[in-house]
Design an enzyme around this catalytic site. Structure first.
Site, PDB file in Angstrom:
ATOM      1  N   PHE A 120      10.341   3.562 -28.069  1.00  0.00           N
ATOM      2  CA  PHE A 120       9.711   4.873 -27.950  1.00  0.00           C
ATOM      3  C   PHE A 120       8.284   4.644 -27.456  1.00  0.00           C
ATOM      4  CE2 PHE A 120       7.454   8.499 -30.016  1.00  0.00           C
ATOM      5  CZ  PHE A 120       8.258   9.562 -29.657  1.00  0.00           C
ATOM      6  N   PRO A 125      -3.737   3.388 -25.609  1.00  0.00           N
ATOM      7  CA  PRO A 125      -5.008   2.898 -26.154  1.00  0.00           C
ATOM      8  C   PRO A 125      -5.941   4.011 -26.624  1.00  0.00           C
ATOM      9  CG  PRO A 125      -4.412   1.626 -24.215  1.00  0.00           C
ATOM     10  CD  PRO A 125      -3.409   2.733 -24.324  1.00  0.00           C
ATOM     11  N   SER A 129      -3.029   8.986 -32.653  1.00  0.00           N
ATOM     12  CA  SER A 129      -2.732  10.076 -33.579  1.00  0.00           C
ATOM     13  C   SER A 129      -2.602  11.418 -32.875  1.00  0.00           C
ATOM     14  CB  SER A 129      -3.819  10.148 -34.660  1.00  0.00           C
ATOM     15  OG  SER A 129      -3.772   9.010 -35.487  1.00  0.00           O
ATOM     16  N   THR A 155       6.924  -0.495 -30.648  1.00  0.00           N
ATOM     17  CA  THR A 155       7.867  -1.242 -31.480  1.00  0.00           C
ATOM     18  C   THR A 155       9.079  -1.689 -30.664  1.00  0.00           C
ATOM     19  OG1 THR A 155       7.185  -0.008 -33.443  1.00  0.00           O
ATOM     20  CG2 THR A 155       9.311  -1.127 -33.545  1.00  0.00           C
ATOM     21  N   ARG A 269       5.744 -13.977 -67.599  1.00  0.00           N
ATOM     22  CA  ARG A 269       4.446 -14.652 -67.511  1.00  0.00           C
ATOM     23  C   ARG A 269       3.724 -14.556 -68.848  1.00  0.00           C
ATOM     24  NH1 ARG A 269       0.912 -18.495 -66.012  1.00  0.00           N
ATOM     25  NH2 ARG A 269      -1.171 -17.675 -65.568  1.00  0.00           N
ATOM     26  N   GLU A 364       3.243   6.399 -37.517  1.00  0.00           N
ATOM     27  CA  GLU A 364       3.919   7.692 -37.678  1.00  0.00           C
ATOM     28  C   GLU A 364       2.914   8.791 -38.046  1.00  0.00           C
ATOM     29  OE1 GLU A 364       7.030   8.312 -37.028  1.00  0.00           O
ATOM     30  OE2 GLU A 364       7.953   6.340 -36.962  1.00  0.00           O
ATOM     31  N   SER A 367      -2.793   8.948 -42.392  1.00  0.00           N
ATOM     32  CA  SER A 367      -2.927   9.864 -43.531  1.00  0.00           C
ATOM     33  C   SER A 367      -3.857  11.021 -43.194  1.00  0.00           C
ATOM     34  CB  SER A 367      -3.454   9.106 -44.753  1.00  0.00           C
ATOM     35  OG  SER A 367      -2.484   8.200 -45.246  1.00  0.00           O
TER      36      SER A 367
END
Length: 385
Positions: A120, A125, A129, A155, A269, A364, A367
């Site tokens: 995709f 650059p 977002s 990806t 532990r 994706e 935030s």
């Protein structure tokens, strides 16, 4: 899918993840490569097409079913999911949402089988977002489209057989209305994939820059045909909304694994002659992480239900992506804290997941972008005053 069949799929995937992939996590991280036998096993299980329609060779899972599958896949290295995630998600959905019947028939069966790996190509650059600012351009020259530009962090680019490329086809149109999508096979003259990126984490999942220098594709490469001209931005947003629920479920699976690792360590532990699980401050860390995991799971499932029903395909995906990405980061941080010095050592699972989890707050949609999407959707014109 029939409930019994779906239950069998989940059981098979859970065994595959925990028995075959989990023992290889350190090797995958060290070599930055997914073993070939794992890739082939994923193909045979139908994992390259679980979200694609049955008529094209996929499993045809609903978003709600897909979320449950992602819970299982998220229990191990995220590079496993990344191997086939774009085929099912943002790349495969380009054709499902905007492709012609001929394009779907030609590409989707091979994408669903894993014989074709799709990428995709949206991010640039200076357009991450906010993809509406992308500068890759395409113009029609006779019966061919000519594409020029550059994409970043794509990806599976080093392995891809075909790229879903977003380019500006009408420079005079408003930013979100002059973008189209093209199917560009790997090896097309003028298409160059840079060396893979060396990332902080998520080793085994490869990304790279992709360059287009007078890349020529036939008119038939325009996704959606003539009807798809200048509609690429809407296609991208539809794919990304699905992807946000998808990736949020992956984070929930990772949170479950991190809680399990924390509980196992605190149960064995010893410090000062006592199990550290007997210390109330350690108990608090684990309780907070379990609560975060529980809330994340519920949030994803609710977002998936609404997505399937078509009642919320914007705010819900952003809310769940925002919450899940921040949630898994908190859980990863607490897991390292529970492990103490051991949690900072390479070769310890929580150290690796700590590095892996950091990316979820960025890709994706960061935030901060999710906050903006949610607020603008709720406030309407008041947010633009």
């Amino acid at each position: 899918m029939d409930a019994a069949d779906f239950s069998a799929v989940l059981s098979e995937v859970r065994r595959f993840v925990r028995d075959r992939v989990v023992p290889l996590e350190a090797e995958i991280d060290e070599k930055d490569e997914m073993p070939a036998d794992i890739r082939e096993a994923a193909k045979k299980m139908g994992l390259f097409g679980f979200a694609l329609p049955e008529e094209y060779g996929g499993l045809g899972l609903s978003m709600y079913e897909e979320a449950q599958l992602m819970f299982e896949l998220g229990y191990t290295t995220p590079s496993l999911r990344s191997m086939f995630g774009t085929n099912n998600g943002i790349a495969g959905h380009v054709l499902m949402v905007g492709g012609t019947e001929e394009q779907k028939a030609h590409w989707l069966p091979r994408i669903a089988s894993g014989d074709v790996l799709a990428s995709f190509a949206l991010t640039e650059p200076e357009a991450g977002s906010d993809p509406s600012t992308l500068t890759t351009k395409a113009h029609l020259d006779g019966d061919e489209w000519v594409i020029n530009g550059a994409k970043r962090y794509i990806t599976n680019a080093p392995l891809a057989d075909v790229f879903m490329v977003f380019a500006r086809t009408d420079p005079d149109a408003p930013r979100t209305r002059g973008i189209s999508t093209f199917l560009v096979p790997a090896g097309t003259p003028g298409l160059t994939v840079a060396p893979k990126d060396h990332k902080m984490g998520q080793f085994g999942a490869w990304t790279a820059d992709v360059f287009f220098d007078d890349v020529r594709v036939p008119a038939s490469a325009l996704v959606g045909g003539e009807d798809g001209l200048n509609r690429g931005f809407g296609t991208a947003m539809g794919c990304i909304a699905h992807g946000r629920v998808h990736i949020s479920a992956l984070m929930v699976g990772m949170a479950e694994r991190l809680v399990d690792e924390s509980v196992a360590y605190a149960s064995t532990r010893r410090q000062s002659g006592k199990l550290i699980g007997s210390f109330q401050l350690v108990q608090g860390l684990i309780a907070d992480s379990q609560t975060d995991y529980y809330a994340g799971r519920a949030t994803v499932l609710e977002a998936a239900r609404a997505f399937d029903a078509g009642t919320d395909t914007k705010i819900g995906p952003s809310c769940t992506k925002y919450f899940a990405s921040e949630m898994v980061w908190r859980v990863a941080d607490r897991a390292v804290q529970v492990h103490g010095g051991a949690g900072y050592m390479r070769g310890v699972a929580v150290e690796r997941f700590y590095r892996d989890a950091r990316l979820f707050r960025i890709y994706e949609g960061t935030s901060q972008i999710q906050q903006v999407i949610i607020a603008k959707a709720l406030l309407g014109e008041a947010a633009r005053d």
